[in-house]
Design a protein around this motif. Structure first.
Motif, PDB file in Angstrom:
ATOM      1  N   HIS A 246      25.819  23.619   7.798  1.00 33.43           N
ATOM      2  CA  HIS A 246      26.346  23.603   6.429  1.00 33.43           C
ATOM      3  C   HIS A 246      26.761  22.161   6.145  1.00 33.43           C
ATOM      4  O   HIS A 246      27.876  21.740   6.458  1.00 33.43           O
ATOM      5  N   ASP A 247      25.845  21.401   5.542  1.00 34.26           N
ATOM      6  CA  ASP A 247      26.053  19.963   5.384  1.00 34.26           C
ATOM      7  C   ASP A 247      27.262  19.614   4.523  1.00 34.26           C
ATOM      8  O   ASP A 247      27.984  18.658   4.818  1.00 34.26           O
ATOM      9  N   ALA A 248      27.505  20.373   3.450  1.00 35.07           N
ATOM     10  CA  ALA A 248      28.639  20.068   2.577  1.00 35.07           C
ATOM     11  C   ALA A 248      29.958  20.251   3.321  1.00 35.07           C
ATOM     12  O   ALA A 248      30.869  19.427   3.212  1.00 35.07           O
ATOM     13  N   LEU A 249      30.068  21.326   4.107  1.00 32.33           N
ATOM     14  CA  LEU A 249      31.284  21.567   4.878  1.00 32.33           C
ATOM     15  C   LEU A 249      31.471  20.501   5.952  1.00 32.33           C
ATOM     16  O   LEU A 249      32.569  19.985   6.147  1.00 32.33           O
ATOM     17  N   ARG A 250      30.387  20.150   6.600  1.00 32.06           N
ATOM     18  CA  ARG A 250      30.460  19.120   7.631  1.00 32.06           C
ATOM     19  C   ARG A 250      30.914  17.784   7.040  1.00 32.06           C
ATOM     20  O   ARG A 250      31.766  17.097   7.604  1.00 32.06           O
ATOM     21  N   ALA A 251      30.351  17.423   5.883  1.00 35.56           N
ATOM     22  CA  ALA A 251      30.737  16.167   5.229  1.00 35.56           C
ATOM     23  C   ALA A 251      32.206  16.195   4.827  1.00 35.56           C
ATOM     24  O   ALA A 251      32.927  15.203   4.988  1.00 35.56           O
ATOM     25  N   PHE A 252      32.688  17.337   4.324  1.00 36.67           N
ATOM     26  CA  PHE A 252      34.093  17.457   3.938  1.00 36.67           C
ATOM     27  C   PHE A 252      35.007  17.263   5.151  1.00 36.67           C
ATOM     28  O   PHE A 252      35.998  16.533   5.084  1.00 36.67           O
ATOM     29  N   ILE A 253      34.676  17.899   6.263  1.00 37.57           N
ATOM     30  CA  ILE A 253      35.496  17.775   7.474  1.00 37.57           C
ATOM     31  C   ILE A 253      35.483  16.339   7.975  1.00 37.57           C
ATOM     32  O   ILE A 253      36.523  15.786   8.346  1.00 37.57           O
ATOM     33  N   GLU A 254      34.316  15.712   7.984  1.00 35.07           N
ATOM     34  CA  GLU A 254      34.238  14.331   8.460  1.00 35.07           C
ATOM     35  C   GLU A 254      35.031  13.389   7.562  1.00 35.07           C
ATOM     36  O   GLU A 254      35.741  12.501   8.047  1.00 35.07           O
ATOM     37  N   ARG A 255      34.954  13.579   6.229  1.00 35.31           N
ATOM     38  CA  ARG A 255      35.747  12.750   5.312  1.00 35.31           C
ATOM     39  C   ARG A 255      37.240  12.974   5.540  1.00 35.31           C
ATOM     40  O   ARG A 255      38.025  12.025   5.570  1.00 35.31           O
ATOM     41  N   SER A 256      37.634  14.229   5.694  1.00 37.18           N
ATOM     42  CA  SER A 256      39.049  14.543   5.900  1.00 37.18           C
ATOM     43  C   SER A 256      39.569  13.926   7.186  1.00 37.18           C
ATOM     44  O   SER A 256      40.680  13.383   7.221  1.00 37.18           O
TER      45      SER A 256
END
Length: 133
Positions: free
Chosen positions: A102-112
């Motif tokens: 889930h790329d959007a979730l992964r990107a959100f976690i990495e940004r956070s």
């Protein structure tokens, strides 16, 4: 009341109705209600609720003696513990998991994680107070 709790309550109040319904369902799932937990449709794959498994094991261990009156090991006790472990844990290991990226979730976690990397507890608290006094 603690100001941090009040800010958190305002954040929950700002959730959309669908999200509040989902949050209520998650809270009910996490509630300490064994009957409700057992009534759930827990078809594998899934993750067993470890606290429930441990509670059942502790109950079995405290309600049965380790040894029978004649000194023989109480094998029924250990069979019951094995049954609980098998029932709750092994069933979930038999079904394959179909995990997708889930790329959007992964990107959100990495940004956070990147944003919070330099935050101490004090800095996080100040930012929280600035966002919602």
């Amino acid at each position: 009341a603690d100001p941090a709790v009040a800010r958190l309550q305002r954040a929950f109040d700002a959730l959309a109705a669908a999200e509040r319904t989902q949050l209520a369902a998650l809270r009910a799932l996490a509630a300490d209600d064994m009957r409700a937990y057992k009534a759930l449709d827990m078809t594998p794959p899934g993750v067993p609720h470890v606290q429930r498994v441990l509670d059942e094991i502790v109950y079995i261990e405290t309600s049965s003696p380790d040894r029978l009156p004649n000194g023989i090991i109480n094998f029924r006790l250990y069979r019951n513990i094995g049954r609980v472990v098998r029932q709750h844990c092994e069933a979930y290991q038999l079904a394959p998991y179909n995990l997708r990226r889930h790329d959007a979730l992964r990107a959100f976690i990495e940004r956070s994680l990147a944003m919070s990397a330099g935050y101490s507890d004090d800095k996080a608290k100040r930012a929280s107070l600035k966002a919602a006094p």
